[in-house]
Structures are given as C-alpha cells and as structure tokens.
Scaffold this active site. Structure first.
Site, PDB file in Angstrom:
ATOM      1  N   GLN C 126      53.419  21.434  37.848  1.00  0.00           N
ATOM      2  CA  GLN C 126      54.075  21.712  38.979  1.00  0.00           C
ATOM      3  C   GLN C 126      55.387  21.738  39.166  1.00  0.00           C
ATOM      4  O   GLN C 126      56.216  20.700  38.857  1.00  0.00           O
ATOM      5  CB  GLN C 126      53.576  20.818  40.370  1.00  0.00           C
ATOM      6  N   GLY C 127      56.074  22.821  39.527  1.00  0.00           N
ATOM      7  CA  GLY C 127      57.590  22.904  39.719  1.00  0.00           C
ATOM      8  C   GLY C 127      58.247  23.057  40.825  1.00  0.00           C
ATOM      9  O   GLY C 127      58.581  23.938  41.519  1.00  0.00           O
ATOM     10  N   GLU C 244      46.660  17.983  49.347  1.00  0.00           N
ATOM     11  CA  GLU C 244      47.003  16.641  48.375  1.00  0.00           C
ATOM     12  C   GLU C 244      46.502  15.190  49.215  1.00  0.00           C
ATOM     13  O   GLU C 244      45.969  14.540  48.509  1.00  0.00           O
ATOM     14  CB  GLU C 244      48.078  16.681  48.274  1.00  0.00           C
ATOM     15  N   ASN C 384      56.478   6.383  50.880  1.00  0.00           N
ATOM     16  CA  ASN C 384      55.865   5.810  52.203  1.00  0.00           C
ATOM     17  C   ASN C 384      56.610   5.822  53.141  1.00  0.00           C
ATOM     18  O   ASN C 384      56.295   6.071  54.480  1.00  0.00           O
ATOM     19  CB  ASN C 384      55.398   4.568  51.685  1.00  0.00           C
ATOM     20  N   GLU C 385      57.996   5.738  53.089  1.00  0.00           N
ATOM     21  CA  GLU C 385      58.912   5.979  54.309  1.00  0.00           C
ATOM     22  C   GLU C 385      58.866   7.235  54.927  1.00  0.00           C
ATOM     23  O   GLU C 385      58.671   7.508  56.000  1.00  0.00           O
ATOM     24  CB  GLU C 385      60.388   5.708  53.698  1.00  0.00           C
TER      25      GLU C 385
END
Lengths: 398, 383, 398, 383
Positions: C126-127, C244, C384-385
C-alpha cells in the site's frame, strides 16, 4: 542533600503531636474520622485553641501572629494537623484573604482585620466565581460603581463556600468595564450584613449544604474596604491563588484516610474475613500509598523550592493539585467499596419520618456521600484540565 | 444471530420510551420522589396499563409471556429516566422468585394482581452480615404445625418499605453459609412480628431493613422447595444483573446525551467548552464505555437464559465488571465535564452518577465480580 | 433479537474448524503461537490452500471468488482463522486493493488482477503514507504527471508494509496539484519492477523489518493502471479505509492470545507456582477478557449493522480500533510480565557471533519484541487520537 | 531535610552531565554499541578519569568516599544518555557486593583497579528458575581442601560477558530457597570450567548466561561469610533499585524532552501537533509521571541507607512500583506522541522506551513489587 528530617524537626513533630493529643477534643477527632463536617461552633472553638497556643496562622509574619517557622516546620505542622485529624484553619481567613491583606492591604485594614481573622472572630468567605465564569475567572461580571465615598456593588457570586456562616466576603468586582477583562477588576472587602446581600444555598449531590449563591443588589461598600489599588485586583487574586497550591495536595488528610481504611479493612465484620485479606483490595490500597508517598516527596520538593522562587508559584505545583485530588477521590471510592451494600442507605440527618435509621455503621453511611461530594476536588480551584493546561504551557512550553 | 427487534419488541420499546419521555422529565421525577412512598403510584398504574408489570410472566399465569429481551428493553427505557418506581423490586426480584419457584396456584393468585398494579413485591434476602455472599443466610424458618415461624433480620431490601408482599429467604437447615437448606416464603408486609424501617437510598430510591420476630406463615407461604431457595435466589439475582445492566445502559446513554448537550452550550474562554479536544476525548471515553456496557448488557440478557449455572455465573460476573466500570467512567466524566454544576442537586447528571454508583454497589461491585470471574477461570479456556 | 448462534451457524463454525485442523500445517500454527512472523513462502502456500478450498476471499462477490457468506459467517470464519491461529489473508490484496478494484476498477483490471490477488500470485503493498503525512493523509505530495499514455510518478511513500515482498503497489498520487488537497488525488496501480522504484527498509524498534520506504524517481506507469477516474482517488481511499475498520478489532487474534497466556500461566515453570495462582495476574487477565468479550459483542453489532448502512462505515466502528488496539497491546504487555526476567535477552536471528543463545524459552524471548512492536497498533490505520476525533465529530457532534 | 546539593555534588553533576552531553549523542551511542564489547572502552577510561568508577568506595580502599546521593547523580546523568557501559554491573552490583562484604584485603586489592577502569565486575546471582525470588539459589559451592568447587547456572547476568571478575552466589547449605546458607565468591571470568554465553539485551545493553562446571576457587575467593551472602545480595539489590530508579528518571526526563521537541516541530493538519490539547495532556501525564518517579528515586536514595531491612524493603518495593509505572507512561506516551517514527529504530524515543521497560523487568516488575509491598502491609500503619 539530606532528605531525612533532622533531630530538631523530629522533636518539633513530637511537640505538635503532643499538643494535639491534649488540646483536640476527642469527639471532634471522632467526627472527622467518621467523615462528617464540623459545625461552625466547633471550628471557631478549635481556632481559638490554636490561637491561644500561638499557632493560629503559622505562615503569617510574626508581627501579625505568625510563628516564624521555616517551610519544613510549617509542613510538619500541617501534616500533623490533618493527620490528627483536626479541623484545618479556615482557608478563607488564613490562606486567602489574610495573606492578601498582609501583602497589599492598608495599615488600618491590617490592624483591624488580621487579629480578628486569626481568632476567627470574623468568618470570611470568597466571592470570586460567578455563574458564567468557571475556569475563566477573568470573565466575571459583578460591578462596583464608585459613588462618593462608597462603591455600589451589583451582581452575583456562586460556589461561595460556607457563606451561610460568613461575617465578611472578599470579592473580585469589575470597577472598569471598558478595560481589558483582567485590567478592570478590584479586590473588595464586604460586610455580609450590608443591606442588599442575599445568600441562597446550593445543595450538592450528596445532599449537603456547603456552597451558596450570593446576590448583590445595590450594596454600598465603604471605599476604605478596597484592598490596594483600584483595578489591580487581578494581581492580588493571582497572588492568592498561588498561595493556595501547596495546601491543595492534602497529603496529611489522605494519609489519615489511608490509615483509617486500613484499620476498618483489618477488622472482621460480622465474622467475615477482613477485607485486607483480599489481595486485590490490599494491592489497590498499596498502589495509592505509593502515589501518596511520591506526592508527599513532590510536595516537599515544592516546599523546599519556594525559597528560591521568592513567592512566585512553582508551576510544577499543579501536579500537587492533579495527583492530590486523584488520590483523595480514589480513597473515597475505596471507602464505598469497603462499605459494600452498606453504602446504600441515605441518612442525611439521622432518622426522620421518611428516613428511619438503617443498620449500617456511621462510616459506611457517609462513604457514598463523601465519594459523591469529592468529585468537586478535581473541579474547584482550577479544574484538573486547567492544571494540565498550565503545565503544558508554563512547564513544557507547548 | 440476529440483533434486530421483533415487531412487538419495537412497539414495546416505543411505547415505554414514549411514556417516560412524556411523564418523566427531571422536574416530574422530583415531584414523584416527594410523594409519600417516594415514587408515583399514578405512574405505576400507567405501567400496568402499558402491560409492562405483567411482562415476563407466562400468559397462563396472567402475564404477557415476555422474554429476557423484553425486560431489557423496559429496563433500559426506565434507566434513561432514572425511574423511581419499584419495577426491579416487584417484577424482576420478587416477581422473578415467584415466576421461577411458585406453584401454579401461587402464581395464578398473585401474578394477575402484579400485572394490574394492585400488588407490589420485594425480595428480602440480603442480611447485614452477608456482604455479597448470597449463601450467607442467618434468618431461620422453623416448622410450626402446618406452617412456619420466621426469625431474623434482612437489610437493604429494595423498596421493602412499600411492598405489599415480601419474598423472604430463611434457613430451614444447615450452617449459616450452606448452599442447601434455604427456603423462600411469601410473607404479607403487615404480618404480625414483621417490622420495617424504610429509608431513602443514595440514589433517591427506597429500601428497608426488616426484622422478623416470630412471624407465622401458613404452609402455602412456602415458595418452591424447602431446600433449594438459594438456587432460585441465584437465578433471580442473575436476572436482576441482566436487568440492572440494561437499566445502567439507559442511564449511561442519557448521561452522555446530557453531557454532550451541556458542553456544546457552556461557554468558557470565548467558546463552547465542547470545542476543547481534551474534553471531547473524555466524552468519547464515555461513549466507548457506554457501548461496551451495552454489548455486555445484551450478552447478559442472552446468558440469563443459559441453563448451565457455571456458564451463567461467568457471564454475569463479566457483565458486572464491564457495566460497573463503564458506569464509573460515564458518571465521573459526566460530572467532571459539567464542572461545578455537576456536583449540585439541581442538575440531572449528578443523579445519574449516583444511580450508576448504586447499581454497582447493589449486587456486588465490579471488583468483587472480577474476583469471582477470575476464580471461575475467566471466560476463555487455556489453549 | 436473538444473540445466540443458530444451529446452522454453529455447524458452519465446526466445518471451518475441521478444515483448519487438517489443512493448516502444524509448524505454521506453532510459529504463530510462539509470536513469530510467517515467511512469504508460508503465507503464499497457505493462501493457495484457502483458494483451493474456495475460501481465499470470502467477502468478495461470488463472481470473483467470494463465498456468498452472510456477515455472521464471514465473522465466524475470521474468528476461527485468527483463533487457529492461521495466517490471515494478506490484507492489501483481500481487504484493500481487491475491493477497490471490484467497486471502481475497469473490467480489464478485474479480470487481470483479481484472480491473481486471490491466489497471491501478486503480492500487493500500500502506497498511501508519506513522510510528511501521518494522520493527515490528504497532504500527500507524490506526483503523477500525465505523459502520453503513461503517468510519470515522483515522490516517496513510507510505512509500506512488506514492500520487500511486493510485486505491485497501489498508490495515492497527486495528479492535480492546483486542486484542493482531497480533489487532486488519483489511485494508481504500479508494478514494483518498474525502473525508478527503490525500496529501503525501515527497521522497527524491536529490530524487525516489516515496513519500508518506497522511492519513485520518474517511474512510468501505463495510464490503464489508473483505477476509476482521475482525481477521484480520495473517494476510493475513503472506501478502502472504511472496509478496514471491522477487521481491525482483531478479536479472534486476541482470544487466541488470551488462551495462550492462560496456558503458559497455568504451567509450573522450574517448580515455581504457576502465575495463574497469583490473584493479581489472574484478575488482570480476567479484566481483559471482559473487555474482549464486550468488544466481540460490539463487533457483532457493527457487523449486523453493516447491512443497514449500505457500505458506509459505521462511525461507532472507531471503538473497534481503539479498544481492539488497547487489548492487543495489554496482552503483549502481559506476556512480558509472564516472561519476567526471561524477557531480557535479545535474540534476533537465533545465535550469531555476538548473540549466543540465551536459556529462556522461545515465547519469552519474543515477548518484549512483540510488546515493543505492538505500540504501532494504536498509531497506524488512523491513530487512536484520530479515532477519538472521529467519534467526537461524527457520533457526538462536537 | 534539605534538597540542595553540596558544592561537590553540584560539581559532580555538572561534570558527568557535560561528559555525556559531549560524548553520548544518539549517533555516538550507536557507534559504541557496535564496538566488540557492545560499549565503549574509551568512554570507560573517561569515567575512570572523572572519578565516577571509584565513587561509592571508601577512600581507604582506593575509592572516593561518595554516598548514595552521588550514585543517584551519576546514574541519572547516565540514564539521560542511555549509556551502554557496565557502570551498574561493575560499580553498583559487583562493586556493591565487594564494598559491603569484602575483607580489607579484597577491597584494597580490587577497588583501585575498578577505580582506574582496568577491572570490570558483574554480579552472577540470578538463576533461570528463580524468577524474582532472590533466595532461590540452586548453584552449589562445596569445600575442596582450602578452596571451593562451584557448580550451577546463572542467567541474565548483566554485562557478564565482558566482566573480568564475577561475584558468584552459590549455596553452601540449606534448601534451594533457604534464606541462609548462600555464600558469595570472587571468580575470575577466565576460570576453568566457567562458560559464558553473551548476548544483547532488548535495550541494546549486554548480559550473559553462565555455566559453572566444577569451577575451583581458592579460600580467598570467599566474599563475606559462608552463610550471609543472601543478605548482602538483598542489600546490593536495594542499592541497585535506588540506582536504576535514578537512571530511569534520567531516561524519562530525556524522553519527555525529546517528545516535547518533536511535537513542537511535527506538523499535521497545518499546525504543530503540539497545539492539540489531547496530545498536550498526554505530555503532561508524562511530566507528572516523571516527577512522581523523581520523588521516589530520591526517597529510595534516602532509604537505601536505612538499617531496618523491613523498612528498606517497603521503601524499595514502593519505589519500584512508582518508577515502573511512570516508566511505562513515559515510554508509551513518548512513542505514541512520536507516531510512526516512534516505532522505528532510527529515533531515540523507542530506545528510551525499551530501556525503561527493561529496567522494570530487571529486578521485579512494578506489579510484582506491588504484591511485595502489600504483603508487607504497605507504607502507613492502620489507625
């Protein structure tokens, strides 16, 4: 560097402890240990006992009744006082308004107010917060308009602790509405008996009456009750709030609570195994003890650093507020856990018609109210979020 | 697996939610609390009308044949409004014992009265010395001719002060903490020798301590067998855990809403405090805690029907851990984000905090149940 | 509402489990249980085993090799896969690029790439991320300039997982530098063998090589490798990131870890009492189990909700990322605690001249590296932020 | 009570801090780590020159007569730079055993060599089966004429691979976990029958597993009495707890600085990420954790001199709890605030995280010590 107490300091601690042992009425001690508030009369009587001994306001200049103790001795005294546990001198007199008058007041103000403060002849309360201004104190709206030899005050203060007992209130009032928020504020002393003042209780979640709203409706205050210069009140307030920081960790009080929890948890109740035999409970308590010991050392470092900072508050002292309040809150929570189902009954004034007495012991019945009430300690005096902002900006430079 | 509500369940949910939305705003709740019993008999009649008082009972006994999911729906709605009426005490606890242990005759006599709102129950099981050990029963029942004589003390009996009929546990045989030898009895609240001391609880509901001094009841007062009362109580407490978990979820949901509303409108430093990221993230922690608790309330609802007592015990302990901890996060953050007004009795948030705290204290707090769960080996097998 | 699995669903679970029991090589299972990474060869072989069974890409349309399972069966399959534990299908193929091509790709792209993806004939990477764009993905700078029938790509990607194995990379590239950040981005498929591509390893703190930097220096990409429309790449990326979310909770993997920890903690090592007899350890593990069970139920609710949301990601699914990563991290930390002093030795590739073999068992030696490495899970895929910001904005409306 | 440093202490602090500031930037550290021993002998010579290798030893033995505060000062400075050299192993652990148990002859022979940097020590006490139980010693020492024969396995011996002289504990009598019957021996690293397997540790330092197969040493190898080696080890481990706590504080301080610097300069969404309040508060949590750990490191330094073993044990356990927990907060938040680069080997923060984690694992992690502290009754008496 020598972190142990000197022999002289240890002897001083013994002297203080001995005095409390004899001078502090046993029923007062018991009341505090059970988690109750003391009455106005008890507070006044105890303060006068301290004053007779010359220990009413240890940190004031000797000229005004102070003891001349160094910071370590003052710290030991506070520790022992909270640990006894004995009622702490009324902060509004001893730590807030008193120091401001000493630093910025007129000679007449000092002579008149300070001895009465030390002896608790006058009970003071604090008129800073307003409904619209929580953490944003400078947005306050109560006005004082100069009219001849008096100020005419209009507005509303809130969260006024124990205003129901108070003889005097020290207020931040806006004297120049056109100036920048911090610039137009003055520091005014107001007699609570002045016409136009109304006190209305605020009942807190556990049912207690500690705080109030205070309304000012054309209240005339003699101009001589202005402290320092007009429109400089914000500086005096900052000085006052800086003084508040060290005491706010309440290490001594938390130590007393830890010892108390240990005692209660060590007792077998109704033939059940003592809670302290539960590893989880024991380790939870040990973990708080560690935090508390660290906080005690941190507090001592801040105290030792005070000389170097020459009166400016140590920004690291925000830690004292954050950790101190967290520990206090956790301890009240552990009391609820200890009480278990016996925390359930609400018994505000003992039994009345609708509230017959429950079988649970006194300490269990006060556990939940104290847990509820202590949510305030991470809110008042600059919420813990505000304290983190202070550290972020002033210490970390973010 | 299917998370959708049936048509009936959706209707039930809508109607209960509408009732509390219409009748149970914060000011009304204050008024109900000031009524003599500490709650509103008027509302109780409306619950009967709505059909929720007879909900979990079999239709042949005069109930409406609802299941655990229906109770979950009702309790969550009642939790949103911090309802004061003795639904838990009457329908889930007292009614649950009746439902699970009663004879056909007992059920058919009593359940219609519960359903129509004319009879309130309470479960008098806990005793002062028991803490959270359900097996610790010191009250005694001795045979006396055809009937029984009961002696002992019960404490913290939820809504025991206004109940008409008490389900009382008492030991017929065995040591004070023996698993067997406990029986349940139906005891009218006005029975001779029965004394009640009613009081408010910290959350504004009611409870009572009850003394039994030579209280005589007939043979028909025995609910279930002489030996297996404790198994019934355990089962009923598991139902109550599922029910109060749903109640807690309702309370958490509303507490979150109140908090978000508050920080959107409260201004400090020239803007709504809800713009401050640190406060936003505290609110997010409340949301996460709520949703995790909601998941476990559903899990408990499902597992309340599990026949294996050990499996059920693990599930209920796990639920209590999550709901207790989530309740603390929601309660504490909710108060903290309200600031000063959060600790006053005039704002609803503090009442949610108190109720959530008391739900935790009621059937064993989160840490207590963590100990139980860990002693049972947790939820998953080693592998 | 019926939260239990139906008999059919239970039978399906048994079928999956039985297949894994026979088809999954034991040494592969053991490797995963010990906390090791699998090799490229092992990954490929396993994917082909799945593909032969028809289970390579269950969630794809049946036309392209999918199974037609409902969300619950897909969930059960994933659970069993992670629980076995078996290697998970390469996410870049199965969950990321594949679905984008299925949704937005040309017929030619579908026919050429999808079967090769399912069989892992092509290994994709993945780029997306660039050195300057962490959480702020839209600030990416890699450019693709149209030149005849090709794009010429220049720039740098980073955090490119397993690029060292990859045959192809799917990239976000800037095709219109003058448009608003999100508007000028396209989605391009690039053969890793194209001249001008350089892969440079990034070594992570525990010494592993999982991620890379990928440099593009005048790399010519046939225009037919553009997915969908030019300058619409941001939409495709959002679609991809939404897909995802569900997998990211990794409930099955964490369940496997819990069971593994229980097993290890139940064994007496060197005659010492098993760690599980320590109440603190046992309760800590139980507390994680509770969180994990709650997360599993939350995940099932999100899965059940997917049908209603018609492909749009459920904002509540951010919880899956937050809680899922916290749980995974705590479990790696418990492994370190379990290993105790045996977590100390660093044994990257077994023994070499400077690193002679230490006596500690394999699982203990991998415990600290995994703990270190797993700090990434609260950082990648939207830290997570960022997840909290998403909930705050999209769910709470703050 | 007095928190001020003496003039000598301030000089010591300045000079050690200056040395590591000049010589121990992140890139240099990488180079030192690549040297054959895994650290720099050149730096070691400079430590000798600075006088810190002989610091805690008595002047009459060839040392410089420093106290616990001096060691704290040095360790904190070394911690800031994540120094790789075996200061802990040689001066605090091996040297500590020698200092506390050695005869005048032993000390006067060895200490001057330590001080001048020509001799390195290690303490070979831990064994594979012992976990954190210091009393679990299976290695044996049997009398053999005038001397002794040692057998057994030692594991995780810090810098044991490059030490010249090992302090080895072995059981002379008693059961495998008996408090008495353990003796300490000075064993040259090249002794016949002694085999070492050296390896890097997770934090980039070094350790070794050591096999002793019929290793013969003379009578003069015995360090202290035949029976009280364990008491010496306990005392030395307490010293090491104080020392590594100071080291951890130095590491935390630097980790915080690196993190604050990073978030001030790293831009996302058009501004420095240090402007985001949620990240600011995470940095503040690091600061609070650091300061609480600093307080406890001072406390441990003070209490390392306490004669009452029980009081000392409580204090050390409490210190480990705070330092371990603070280290985790600082390490985790530091990495998290760095984002992706925080988990790469190229950024210093990850190395701080690893060292802090390993300090926790080394002498018993925070939770292990919480158990010890709680079993000892905590810090305060019940009242």
């Amino acid at each position: 560097m020598d972190l142990s107490f000197t022999l002289e300091e240890q002897a001083f601690r013994e002297e203080v402890r001995a005095f409390f042992r004899t001078a502090l009425p046993e029923q007062l001690r018991a009341k505090l240990r059970a988690g109750h508030h003391v009455s106005k009369e008890e507070q006044v009587e105890w303060q006068r006992t301290l004053n007779k001994k010359g220990w009413a306001v240890p940190h004031w200049p000797v000229e005004w009744g102070g003891t001349g103790w160094d910071p370590v001795r003052q710290y030991i005294f506070r520790e022992e006082l909270m640990g006894a546990p004995a009622p702490e001198p009324l902060a509004f007199n001893a730590s807030m308004c008193g120091p401001v008058i000493i630093q910025f007041g007129s000679e007449e103000q000092k002579k008149h107010f300070l001895p009465r403060m030390a002896n608790l002849d006058d009970w003071w309360c604090q008129g800073f917060s307003e409904p619209g201004s929580g953490s944003d104190l400078a947005s306050l709206k109560t006005t004082a308009r100069r009219d001849g030899d008096a100020y005419v005050v209009n507005g509303q203060k809130t969260w006024t602790t124990l205003a129901q007992h108070a003889d005097w209130i020290f207020c931040l009032v806006r004297t120049d509405p056109s100036a920048k928020p911090q610039r137009g504020i003055s520091f005014l002393l107001i007699d609570m008996k002045t016409p136009g003042i109304t006190v209305r209780p605020i009942i807190t979640i556990e049912g207690g009456h500690e705080v109030n709203e205070v309304f000012f409706d054309d209240v005339r205050v003699p101009a001589e009750n202005l402290v320092g210069e007009e429109n400089r009140g914000w500086d005096y307030a900052k000085f006052l709030l800086g003084n508040e920081r060290v005491g706010i960790a309440r290490v001594g009080a938390s130590k007393e609570r830890v010892r108390r929890i240990k005692l209660l948890a060590s007792e077998s109740r109704h033939g059940n195994p003592p809670m302290i035999e539960n590893a989880r409970f024991r380790e939870k308590l040990a973990a708080i003890e560690v935090e508390l010991k660290a906080l005690e050392m941190t507090q001592m470092r801040v105290v030792a650093n005070m000389a170097t900072l020459e009166g400016k508050p140590d920004p690291a002292s925000s830690i004292l507020k954050i950790k101190g309040s967290e520990i206090q809150q956790t301890l009240t929570e552990m009391m609820v856990e200890l009480a278990g189902p016996e925390a359930l009954a609400y018994q505000p004034h003992g039994a009345d018609g609708r509230n017959e007495p429950a079988a649970a012991p006194e300490w269990a019945l006060t556990s939940a109210p104290n847990f509820f009430n202590y949510r305030k300690v991470s809110i008042y005096g600059g919420s813990n979020e505000i304290q983190k902002n202070i550290i972020s900006k002033q210490v970390l430079g973010l | 697996m299917d998370f959708d509500l049936s048509e009936e369940q959706r209707l039930l949910k809508d109607s209960v939610e509408r009732l509390v939305a219409d009748k149970y705003d914060f000011e009304s709740r204050k008024r109900y609390g000031a009524e003599p019993k500490g709650y509103s008999d008027g509302l109780w009649a409306q619950y009967a009308e709505l059909g929720i008082l007879g909900l979990p009972f079999a239709e042949e006994d005069g109930g409406f044949g609802g299941g655990a999911v229906d109770t979950m729906i009702v309790m969550e709605a009642l939790g949103r409004a911090l309802v004061l009426e003795p639904y838990l005490a009457t329908v889930v606890l007292g009614g649950g014992a009746l439902r699970r242990a009663g004879s056909a005759a007992q059920k058919q006599k009593i359940i219609p009265q519960i359903a129509e709102g004319s009879l309130k129950l309470a479960l008098a099981h806990a005793e002062p010395q028991a803490r959270y050990n359900l097996a610790n029963v010191a009250a005694t029942a001795k045979r006396d001719g055809d009937g029984w004589v009961l002696n002992g003390t019960k404490s913290g009996v939820l809504h025991g002060d206004s109940a008409d009929l008490l389900v009382v546990s008492a030991r017929v045989s065995g040591d004070q903490t023996a698993e067997n030898g406990v029986a349940l009895f139906l005891v009218p609240a006005d029975a001779k020798g029965l004394a009640r001391r009613g009081y408010a609880t910290q959350d504004g509901l009611r409870a009572a301590d009850i003394d039994l001094a030579n209280v005589r009841v007939g043979a028909d007062a025995l609910l279930g067998g002489e030996d297996d009362g404790l198994a019934v109580v355990r089962r009923v407490y598991d139902d109550a855990i599922a029910a109060t978990s749903a109640e807690a979820v309702g309370a958490m949901q509303r507490a979150l809403e109140l908090t978000v509303e508050y920080i959107k409108t409260r201004n400090q430093f020239g803007q709504a405090i809800g713009n401050f990221q640190a406060l936003q993230h505290q609110a997010v922690d409340m949301f996460t805690a709520l949703e995790q608790a909601r998941s476990m309330a559903m899990y408990a609802t499902m597992m309340a029907q599990e026949g294996d007592a050990n499996e059920r015990a693990r599930a209920m302990a796990a639920t209590r851990v999550q709901v207790g901890r989530s309740g603390r996060v929601v309660g504490k953050n909710g108060v903290q984000l309200h600031g000063g007004v959060g600790v006053t009795i005039e704002f609803a948030i503090g009442h949610y905090f108190k109720r959530l705290t008391m739900i935790d204290a009621m059937f064993g707090d989160a840490d207590h149940h963590l100990g139980i769960l860990s002693d049972l080996g947790g939820l998953l097998p080693a592998a």
